[in-house]
Design a protein around this motif. Sequence first.
Motif, PDB file in Angstrom:
ATOM      1  N   ASN A 202     -87.483 140.050-160.899  1.00  0.00           N
ATOM      2  CA  ASN A 202     -87.529 141.420-160.413  1.00  0.00           C
ATOM      3  C   ASN A 202     -88.577 141.519-159.312  1.00  0.00           C
ATOM      4  N   ALA A 203     -88.156 141.266-158.038  1.00  0.00           N
ATOM      5  CA  ALA A 203     -89.124 141.142-156.963  1.00  0.00           C
ATOM      6  C   ALA A 203     -89.678 142.501-156.546  1.00  0.00           C
ATOM      7  N   GLY A 204     -88.834 143.544-156.447  1.00  0.00           N
ATOM      8  CA  GLY A 204     -89.314 144.846-156.002  1.00  0.00           C
ATOM      9  C   GLY A 204     -89.492 144.870-154.496  1.00  0.00           C
ATOM     10  N   VAL A 205     -90.746 145.039-154.049  1.00  0.00           N
ATOM     11  CA  VAL A 205     -91.079 145.077-152.629  1.00  0.00           C
ATOM     12  C   VAL A 205     -91.913 143.846-152.296  1.00  0.00           C
ATOM     13  N   THR A 206     -91.435 143.056-151.353  1.00  0.00           N
ATOM     14  CA  THR A 206     -92.101 141.808-150.977  1.00  0.00           C
ATOM     15  C   THR A 206     -92.556 141.880-149.535  1.00  0.00           C
ATOM     16  N   GLN A 207     -93.836 141.572-149.299  1.00  0.00           N
ATOM     17  CA  GLN A 207     -94.386 141.585-147.956  1.00  0.00           C
ATOM     18  C   GLN A 207     -94.712 140.171-147.505  1.00  0.00           C
ATOM     19  N   THR A 208     -94.401 139.878-146.244  1.00  0.00           N
ATOM     20  CA  THR A 208     -94.671 138.571-145.655  1.00  0.00           C
ATOM     21  C   THR A 208     -95.303 138.763-144.282  1.00  0.00           C
ATOM     22  N   PRO A 209     -96.411 138.067-143.924  1.00  0.00           N
ATOM     23  CA  PRO A 209     -97.211 137.189-144.780  1.00  0.00           C
ATOM     24  C   PRO A 209     -98.199 137.972-145.622  1.00  0.00           C
ATOM     25  N   LYS A 210     -98.971 137.298-146.441  1.00  0.00           N
ATOM     26  CA  LYS A 210    -100.005 137.961-147.231  1.00  0.00           C
ATOM     27  C   LYS A 210    -101.327 138.041-146.460  1.00  0.00           C
ATOM     28  N   PHE A 211    -101.583 137.079-145.611  1.00  0.00           N
ATOM     29  CA  PHE A 211    -102.799 137.051-144.806  1.00  0.00           C
ATOM     30  C   PHE A 211    -102.456 136.577-143.400  1.00  0.00           C
TER      31      PHE A 211
ATOM     32  N   PHE B  74     -99.668 148.037-146.199  1.00  0.00           N
ATOM     33  CA  PHE B  74     -98.800 148.130-147.367  1.00  0.00           C
ATOM     34  C   PHE B  74     -97.448 148.693-146.956  1.00  0.00           C
ATOM     35  N   CYS B  75     -96.437 148.081-147.506  1.00  0.00           N
ATOM     36  CA  CYS B  75     -95.075 148.583-147.369  1.00  0.00           C
ATOM     37  C   CYS B  75     -94.686 149.237-148.683  1.00  0.00           C
ATOM     38  N   ALA B  76     -93.869 150.261-148.612  1.00  0.00           N
ATOM     39  CA  ALA B  76     -93.405 150.926-149.817  1.00  0.00           C
ATOM     40  C   ALA B  76     -91.954 151.336-149.628  1.00  0.00           C
ATOM     41  N   SER B  77     -91.269 151.577-150.733  1.00  0.00           N
ATOM     42  CA  SER B  77     -89.905 152.073-150.656  1.00  0.00           C
ATOM     43  C   SER B  77     -89.685 153.091-151.763  1.00  0.00           C
ATOM     44  N   SER B  78     -88.713 153.963-151.546  1.00  0.00           N
ATOM     45  CA  SER B  78     -88.327 154.914-152.580  1.00  0.00           C
ATOM     46  C   SER B  78     -86.845 155.204-152.448  1.00  0.00           C
ATOM     47  N   ARG B  79     -86.254 155.632-153.568  1.00  0.00           N
ATOM     48  CA  ARG B  79     -84.809 155.867-153.571  1.00  0.00           C
ATOM     49  C   ARG B  79     -84.458 156.986-152.594  1.00  0.00           C
TER      50      ARG B  79
ATOM     51  N   TYR C  54     -85.360 154.890-148.514  1.00  0.00           N
ATOM     52  CA  TYR C  54     -86.561 155.170-147.747  1.00  0.00           C
ATOM     53  C   TYR C  54     -87.531 153.997-147.795  1.00  0.00           C
ATOM     54  N   MET C  55     -88.113 153.703-146.649  1.00  0.00           N
ATOM     55  CA  MET C  55     -89.150 152.672-146.580  1.00  0.00           C
ATOM     56  C   MET C  55     -90.284 153.159-145.694  1.00  0.00           C
ATOM     57  N   TYR C  56     -91.492 152.660-145.993  1.00  0.00           N
ATOM     58  CA  TYR C  56     -92.705 153.171-145.362  1.00  0.00           C
ATOM     59  C   TYR C  56     -93.661 152.022-145.040  1.00  0.00           C
ATOM     60  N   TRP C  57     -94.437 152.200-143.997  1.00  0.00           N
ATOM     61  CA  TRP C  57     -95.570 151.321-143.704  1.00  0.00           C
ATOM     62  C   TRP C  57     -96.849 152.149-143.689  1.00  0.00           C
ATOM     63  N   TYR C  58     -97.848 151.658-144.447  1.00  0.00           N
ATOM     64  CA  TYR C  58     -99.163 152.292-144.499  1.00  0.00           C
ATOM     65  C   TYR C  58    -100.223 151.269-144.076  1.00  0.00           C
ATOM     66  N   ARG C  59    -101.357 151.807-143.688  1.00  0.00           N
ATOM     67  CA  ARG C  59    -102.535 150.969-143.543  1.00  0.00           C
ATOM     68  C   ARG C  59    -103.661 151.554-144.394  1.00  0.00           C
TER      69      ARG C  59
ATOM     70  N   HIS D  64     -92.592 152.737-154.396  1.00  0.00           N
ATOM     71  CA  HIS D  64     -92.934 151.429-154.945  1.00  0.00           C
ATOM     72  C   HIS D  64     -93.550 150.598-153.834  1.00  0.00           C
ATOM     73  N   PHE D  65     -94.713 150.024-154.102  1.00  0.00           N
ATOM     74  CA  PHE D  65     -95.475 149.337-153.071  1.00  0.00           C
ATOM     75  C   PHE D  65     -95.410 147.818-153.212  1.00  0.00           C
ATOM     76  N   GLY D  66     -95.500 147.136-152.056  1.00  0.00           N
ATOM     77  CA  GLY D  66     -95.737 145.710-152.060  1.00  0.00           C
ATOM     78  C   GLY D  66     -97.217 145.416-152.271  1.00  0.00           C
ATOM     79  N   ASP D  67     -97.561 144.142-152.292  1.00  0.00           N
ATOM     80  CA  ASP D  67     -98.940 143.746-152.586  1.00  0.00           C
ATOM     81  C   ASP D  67     -99.835 143.690-151.353  1.00  0.00           C
ATOM     82  N   GLY D  68     -99.300 144.002-150.195  1.00  0.00           N
ATOM     83  CA  GLY D  68    -100.127 144.131-149.012  1.00  0.00           C
ATOM     84  C   GLY D  68    -100.192 142.889-148.147  1.00  0.00           C
ATOM     85  N   THR D  69    -100.515 143.126-146.883  1.00  0.00           N
ATOM     86  CA  THR D  69    -100.798 142.064-145.915  1.00  0.00           C
ATOM     87  C   THR D  69    -102.171 142.337-145.336  1.00  0.00           C
ATOM     88  N   ARG D  70    -103.070 141.372-145.498  1.00  0.00           N
ATOM     89  CA  ARG D  70    -104.421 141.531-144.949  1.00  0.00           C
ATOM     90  C   ARG D  70    -104.448 140.927-143.562  1.00  0.00           C
TER      91      ARG D  70
END
Lengths: 112, 114
Positions: free
Chosen positions: B1-10, B90-95, B31-36, B104-110
Motif C-alpha cells: 500500500n504505497a499511497g503517495v510516493t515522492q522521488t527523490p528523497k534528498f 511535500f506532495c499530497a493527494s485527496s479524493r 486532487y494533488m498538491y505541492w507544499y513546502r 494524504h501526504f508523501g514523506d517529503g523531498t529535502r
Amino acid sequence: DQQVKQNSPSLSVQEGRISILNCDYTNSMFDYFLWYKKYPAEGPTFLISISSIKDKNEDGRFTVFLNKSAKHLSLHIVPSQPGDSAVYFCAALRGNTDKLIFGTGTRLQVFP
Amino acid sequence: NAGVTQTPKFRVLKTGQSMTLLCAQDMNHEYMYWYRQDPGMGLRLIHYSVGEGTTAKGEVPDGYNVSRLKKQNFLLGLESAAPSQTSVYFCASSRFAGLSQPQHFGDGTRLSIL
C-alpha cells in the motif's frame, strides 16, 4: 499574514497526563478544521477534524474542541503516550475551496 | 500500500540548476498538491491540481512550475534553482477537495540549493 496560528512551538507532558494543543484563526470564513500529526522524516498524517457546525469531535484518545466565538480550537490527548511525541499541525479550510491553510506546528514531547 | 510516493528523497543543487520532483499516488485521487515546509512557517501551498491536465497556483507559486499529464503523477519543476528554494517539499493527494476529504501526504523531498 498568518491566518492560522499555533503560538506554542513546543509542549512537554508526562506520560498518562493530558496534552492540550491550541490553535487560533483569524478568518471567520473557515468552516472546517483538521489536525495533522508529523513524525521526523515522514509526511503529515491526518488525525482528526471538526466542522464549524460542531463544538466537539472525539476519536479515541483524541478530542478536538472548537470555540467559534473565540476563533479557537484545541486538541486534547488523554492519556498521553510516548508514541504521541510528534509535531502537530492545525489546518483550516473554507467551504469547498481546495486550499488548506496550515499553522506553524507544535512539537509535543511525552516523557515517561 | 504505497499511497503517495515522492522521488527523490534528498537532493543538493547549485544555484541556477534545474530539476523536477516527482509525486505519484496510487489511490486514484483527483486532487494533488505541492507544499513546502520551512522552519517556523508551517506548510505552504505552492501549486495544486484538481484533475488530470489541470494546474492552479497556490500561496507561493513563484519560481515553480507543475504538470499533471497523468492522473497519478504530479511533477514540480524548478527551472533555475535559488537558495531561497531550500526547503522540504511535500506532495499530497485527496479524493476531492473540501470537507471531510483529508489529504494524504508523501514523506517529503529535502532540497538544498547551494
